[in-house]
Design an enzyme around this catalytic site. Structure first.
Site, PDB file in Angstrom:
ATOM      1  N   GLY A  31       0.840  -1.202   0.000  1.00 49.99           N
ATOM      2  CA  GLY A  31       0.000   0.000   0.000  1.00 49.99           C
ATOM      3  C   GLY A  31       0.869   1.244   0.000  1.00 49.99           C
ATOM      4  O   GLY A  31       2.094   1.172   0.158  1.00 49.99           O
ATOM      5  N   SER A  33       2.679   4.788   0.989  1.00 50.29           N
ATOM      6  CA  SER A  33       3.365   5.256   2.192  1.00 50.29           C
ATOM      7  C   SER A  33       2.315   5.891   3.105  1.00 50.29           C
ATOM      8  O   SER A  33       1.425   6.607   2.628  1.00 50.29           O
ATOM      9  CB  SER A  33       4.410   6.301   1.784  1.00 50.29           C
ATOM     10  OG  SER A  33       5.081   6.788   2.906  1.00 50.29           O
ATOM     11  N   SER A 105       5.849  -1.902  -2.118  1.00 50.28           N
ATOM     12  CA  SER A 105       5.798  -2.894  -3.212  1.00 50.28           C
ATOM     13  C   SER A 105       4.761  -2.504  -4.268  1.00 50.28           C
ATOM     14  O   SER A 105       3.739  -3.172  -4.426  1.00 50.28           O
ATOM     15  CB  SER A 105       5.570  -4.314  -2.691  1.00 50.28           C
ATOM     16  OG  SER A 105       4.586  -4.398  -1.688  1.00 50.28           O
TER      17      SER A 105
HETATM   18  P1  ADP Z   1       3.349   2.788   6.176  1.00 50.91           P
HETATM   19  O1  ADP Z   1       4.150   1.708   6.854  1.00 50.91           O
HETATM   20  O2  ADP Z   1       2.250   2.255   5.304  1.00 50.91           O
HETATM   21  O3  ADP Z   1       4.184   3.816   5.498  1.00 50.91           O
HETATM   22  P2  ADP Z   1       2.899   3.763   8.833  1.00 50.91           P
HETATM   23  O4  ADP Z   1       2.283   2.649   9.611  1.00 50.91           O
HETATM   24  O5  ADP Z   1       4.369   4.015   9.015  1.00 50.91           O
HETATM   25  O6  ADP Z   1       2.529   3.572   7.307  1.00 50.91           O
HETATM   26  O7  ADP Z   1       2.179   5.126   9.145  1.00 50.91           O
HETATM   27  C1  ADP Z   1       0.772   5.235   9.205  1.00 50.91           C
HETATM   28  C2  ADP Z   1       0.450   6.402  10.110  1.00 50.91           C
HETATM   29  O8  ADP Z   1      -0.968   6.580  10.115  1.00 50.91           O
HETATM   30  C3  ADP Z   1       0.878   6.140  11.536  1.00 50.91           C
HETATM   31  O9  ADP Z   1       1.358   7.343  12.088  1.00 50.91           O
HETATM   32  C4  ADP Z   1      -0.423   5.705  12.195  1.00 50.91           C
HETATM   33  O10 ADP Z   1      -0.442   5.984  13.574  1.00 50.91           O
HETATM   34  C5  ADP Z   1      -1.442   6.553  11.447  1.00 50.91           C
HETATM   35  N1  ADP Z   1      -2.799   6.009  11.427  1.00 50.91           N
HETATM   36  C6  ADP Z   1      -3.905   6.715  11.746  1.00 50.91           C
HETATM   37  N2  ADP Z   1      -5.009   5.974  11.646  1.00 50.91           N
HETATM   38  C7  ADP Z   1      -4.611   4.746  11.239  1.00 50.91           C
HETATM   39  C8  ADP Z   1      -5.315   3.521  10.969  1.00 50.91           C
HETATM   40  N3  ADP Z   1      -6.649   3.454  11.107  1.00 50.91           N
HETATM   41  N4  ADP Z   1      -4.608   2.457  10.576  1.00 50.91           N
HETATM   42  C9  ADP Z   1      -3.254   2.543  10.430  1.00 50.91           C
HETATM   43  N5  ADP Z   1      -2.527   3.656  10.671  1.00 50.91           N
HETATM   44  C10 ADP Z   1      -3.201   4.759  11.087  1.00 50.91           C
END
Ligand code: ADP
Length: 198
Positions: A31, A33, A105
């Site tokens: 998915g 970033s 990915s």
């Molecule tokens: P990725 O790994 O996809 O880049 P991250 O997990 O690092 O994403 O970041 C997602 C951000 O969004 C985090 O700061 C997380 O706390 C926030 N967030 C807010 N709501 C949600 C949700 N419902 N599910 C997942 N992350 C969330």
């Protein structure tokens, strides 16, 4: 513990499963970033470990700065990044651990190659589309990366200046603008249970 060691030249995957009482599987999170991949992966990993299931998360922090530190973000480097992650996750799954990969990915062909690699070894591969509208990912922007991508400081940024090819038939499709982190992790857990992977 017995003092006399008996051993086979090689254990089959099924023998390994009998010994560890676990079956290996790769959970492949994909998915944009800031869609929530790492956050959900952390919650899932902790749930599994707390429930006695050996699990390990592969993400940018432990792969991009180690095994793949020679790679950048061009299409060729992204392909190679994912190829190596596919091979490593396959080894974890073969060891009967739950491998949880959390990487953008963005290319369908790369994810399909990861799936094929697992299928060739009869290892289950669970593709999880961590879906969120770009506007929401951009609002979250926990590391300020979208801002830098919009300013042109980061080139080839997925969703802004590089493509994201959404999965067509993922095993699980999460909408993280509608579910909490716990709910998302729980959806994956329920799927794993339904397939008797855990
Ligand atoms: P990725 O790994 O996809 O880049 P991250 O997990 O690092 O994403 O970041 C997602 C951000 O969004 C985090 O700061 C997380 O706390 C926030 N967030 C807010 N709501 C949600 C949700 N419902 N599910 C997942 N992350 C969330």
């Amino acid at each position: 513990m017995a003092t006399n060691i008996t051993w086979h030249p090689n254990l089959t995957h099924n023998e390994r499963k009998e010994l560890t009482k676990q079956s290996g599987v790769t959970i492949w999170l994909t998915g944009l970033s800031a869609s929530g991949k790492s956050t959900i992966a952390c919650a899932l990993e902790q749930y599994l470990l707390k429930n006695g299931v050996s699990a390990y998360r592969l993400d940018g922090d432990n792969i991009r700065f180690g095994l793949n530190k020679d790679l950048g973000f061009t299409e060729a480097d992204r392909n190679e990044n994912i190829r190596r992650i596919s091979e490593v996750s396959k080894l974890f799954a073969d060891s009967t651990a739950v491998a949880i990969t959390s990487f953008i990915s963005p290319y369908k062909a790369d994810r399909d190659s990861a799936r094929k690699l697992h299928e060739e070894s009869n290892l289950p591969f669970v593709e999880v589309y961590v879906d969120v509208p770009l506007e929401i990912a951009e609002q979250r922007d926990p590391k300020g990366l979208y801002k830098k991508a919009r300013q042109g400081i980061i080139k080839d940024f997925t969703g802004i200046s590089a493509p994201y090819e959404a999965p067509e038939k993922p095993e699980i499709h999460l909408h993280t603008d509608k579910t909490t982190v716990e709910e998302s992790a729980n959806i994956i857990v329920e799927y794993l249970k339904s397939k008797k992977y855990i």
